[in-house]
Design a protein around this motif. Sequence first.
Motif, PDB file in Angstrom:
ATOM      1  N   PRO A  65       0.835  -1.200   0.000  1.00 54.76           N
ATOM      2  CA  PRO A  65       0.000   0.000   0.000  1.00 54.76           C
ATOM      3  C   PRO A  65       0.874   1.257   0.000  1.00 54.76           C
ATOM      4  CG  PRO A  65      -0.039  -1.027   2.154  1.00 54.76           C
ATOM      5  CD  PRO A  65       0.750  -1.933   1.254  1.00 54.76           C
ATOM      6  N   GLU A  66       0.410   2.275  -0.710  1.00 56.91           N
ATOM      7  CA  GLU A  66       1.131   3.549  -0.748  1.00 56.91           C
ATOM      8  C   GLU A  66       0.221   4.655  -0.238  1.00 56.91           C
ATOM      9  OE1 GLU A  66       2.585   4.049  -4.791  1.00 56.91           O
ATOM     10  OE2 GLU A  66       4.520   3.308  -4.114  1.00 56.91           O
ATOM     11  N   TYR A  67       0.811   5.528   0.561  1.00 50.91           N
ATOM     12  CA  TYR A  67       0.097   6.651   1.146  1.00 50.91           C
ATOM     13  C   TYR A  67       0.886   7.922   0.890  1.00 50.91           C
ATOM     14  CZ  TYR A  67      -2.281   2.992   3.791  1.00 50.91           C
ATOM     15  OH  TYR A  67      -3.003   1.872   4.147  1.00 50.91           O
ATOM     16  N   GLU A  68       0.201   9.049   0.977  1.00 51.37           N
ATOM     17  CA  GLU A  68       0.889  10.328   0.962  1.00 51.37           C
ATOM     18  C   GLU A  68       0.390  11.118   2.162  1.00 51.37           C
ATOM     19  OE1 GLU A  68       0.069  12.860  -2.377  1.00 51.37           O
ATOM     20  OE2 GLU A  68      -2.079  12.861  -2.019  1.00 51.37           O
ATOM     21  N   THR A  69       1.259  11.922   2.707  1.00 56.66           N
ATOM     22  CA  THR A  69       0.885  12.769   3.826  1.00 56.66           C
ATOM     23  C   THR A  69       0.706  14.181   3.299  1.00 56.66           C
ATOM     24  OG1 THR A  69       2.129  11.371   5.335  1.00 56.66           O
ATOM     25  CG2 THR A  69       1.554  13.584   6.121  1.00 56.66           C
ATOM     26  N   VAL A  70      -0.456  14.740   3.559  1.00 56.89           N
ATOM     27  CA  VAL A  70      -0.784  16.084   3.099  1.00 56.89           C
ATOM     28  C   VAL A  70      -0.832  17.002   4.316  1.00 56.89           C
ATOM     29  CG1 VAL A  70      -2.503  17.510   1.936  1.00 56.89           C
ATOM     30  CG2 VAL A  70      -2.121  15.151   1.177  1.00 56.89           C
ATOM     31  N   GLN A  71      -0.115  18.105   4.209  1.00 60.02           N
ATOM     32  CA  GLN A  71      -0.088  19.078   5.303  1.00 60.02           C
ATOM     33  C   GLN A  71      -1.073  20.201   4.980  1.00 60.02           C
ATOM     34  OE1 GLN A  71       3.804  20.355   6.556  1.00 60.02           O
ATOM     35  NE2 GLN A  71       3.052  22.383   7.048  1.00 60.02           N
ATOM     36  N   GLU A  72      -1.946  20.487   5.948  1.00 55.03           N
ATOM     37  CA  GLU A  72      -2.929  21.541   5.756  1.00 55.03           C
ATOM     38  C   GLU A  72      -2.756  22.564   6.874  1.00 55.03           C
ATOM     39  OE1 GLU A  72      -7.773  21.973   5.535  1.00 55.03           O
ATOM     40  OE2 GLU A  72      -6.872  20.008   5.297  1.00 55.03           O
ATOM     41  N   VAL A 120      -1.526  23.377  12.173  1.00 59.21           N
ATOM     42  CA  VAL A 120      -1.063  22.488  11.104  1.00 59.21           C
ATOM     43  C   VAL A 120      -1.696  21.112  11.326  1.00 59.21           C
ATOM     44  CG1 VAL A 120       0.931  21.403  10.011  1.00 59.21           C
ATOM     45  CG2 VAL A 120       1.107  23.735  10.914  1.00 59.21           C
ATOM     46  N   PHE A 121      -2.365  20.618  10.307  1.00 59.98           N
ATOM     47  CA  PHE A 121      -2.971  19.290  10.343  1.00 59.98           C
ATOM     48  C   PHE A 121      -2.315  18.425   9.282  1.00 59.98           C
ATOM     49  CE2 PHE A 121      -6.269  22.117  11.919  1.00 59.98           C
ATOM     50  CZ  PHE A 121      -6.681  21.465  13.067  1.00 59.98           C
ATOM     51  N   LEU A 122      -2.027  17.186   9.673  1.00 60.13           N
ATOM     52  CA  LEU A 122      -1.462  16.222   8.727  1.00 60.13           C
ATOM     53  C   LEU A 122      -2.532  15.185   8.420  1.00 60.13           C
ATOM     54  CD1 LEU A 122       2.068  15.678  10.283  1.00 60.13           C
ATOM     55  CD2 LEU A 122       1.444  17.168   8.390  1.00 60.13           C
ATOM     56  N   ASP A 123      -2.708  14.914   7.164  1.00 59.33           N
ATOM     57  CA  ASP A 123      -3.707  13.945   6.732  1.00 59.33           C
ATOM     58  C   ASP A 123      -3.017  12.908   5.848  1.00 59.33           C
ATOM     59  OD1 ASP A 123      -6.171  12.722   6.333  1.00 59.33           O
ATOM     60  OD2 ASP A 123      -6.626  13.968   4.572  1.00 59.33           O
ATOM     61  N   GLU A 124      -3.177  11.634   6.204  1.00 57.08           N
ATOM     62  CA  GLU A 124      -2.575  10.562   5.414  1.00 57.08           C
ATOM     63  C   GLU A 124      -3.634  10.020   4.460  1.00 57.08           C
ATOM     64  OE1 GLU A 124      -1.157   6.532   6.953  1.00 57.08           O
ATOM     65  OE2 GLU A 124       0.639   7.781   6.986  1.00 57.08           O
ATOM     66  N   ARG A 125      -3.328  10.010   3.169  1.00 61.67           N
ATOM     67  CA  ARG A 125      -4.275   9.572   2.150  1.00 61.67           C
ATOM     68  C   ARG A 125      -3.748   8.345   1.417  1.00 61.67           C
ATOM     69  NH1 ARG A 125      -5.433  15.555  -0.268  1.00 61.67           N
ATOM     70  NH2 ARG A 125      -6.438  16.357   1.610  1.00 61.67           N
ATOM     71  N   PHE A 126      -4.644   7.403   1.234  1.00 61.81           N
ATOM     72  CA  PHE A 126      -4.312   6.164   0.525  1.00 61.81           C
ATOM     73  C   PHE A 126      -4.279   6.435  -0.978  1.00 61.81           C
ATOM     74  CE2 PHE A 126      -5.890   2.218  -1.546  1.00 61.81           C
ATOM     75  CZ  PHE A 126      -4.812   1.412  -1.248  1.00 61.81           C
TER      76      PHE A 126
END
Length: 192
Positions: free
Chosen positions: A98-105, A115-121
Amino acid sequence: MFRKLLAGSLLGIAIAACTPSQDVQVSGDSAVGQDSVQGQTIAITETDTRAVSNADLSARLTELGYRVVPATANPDLIARFNLDVGEPRTVTIEREIPEYETVQEVVIVNGQQQVFLDERFLGYRVERFDETVYPAVAELNVQSADGSGAERVRRAETEGTCGEPERLAGPMLDALFQNQPGRSVRVELPDC
């Protein structure tokens, strides 16, 4: 407290995930472990002692109800254990990772920057690699000492990355004695 429990749980899962295991198919005569064997005398001969000691096999047979005696004591039955590890072969294994990316908002809340971090599949990537596997067969043969009657055989077969008889023998012996024939079990093996 919750973090300690979570950390301990994750460590236990990680250790269990690192224990190599492989499937073992058990086949053969279920009469090897039936109630009818209670009290029958049995002698162990021709055991592959580089893999399993006579004491280990003797303990397993005793648990089933056999009375283990020396071959010179005129036993009712004779037991032989053999383990054969075949020639290695190379197989290609495919695994989906599985691959994820971390998006910083960055959000302004009450005049302060949060700052919120969201991990998306993202999906799966396929990795391929070659692995050397070894076929292994363990057999327990039980036969009347006088040669009359049918030979009862239990057979355990597997194919995995461990090719050392000394390390395979114990788990293969476990598989032979834990299961009724015709079933597949997962056996944990030490690193080879």
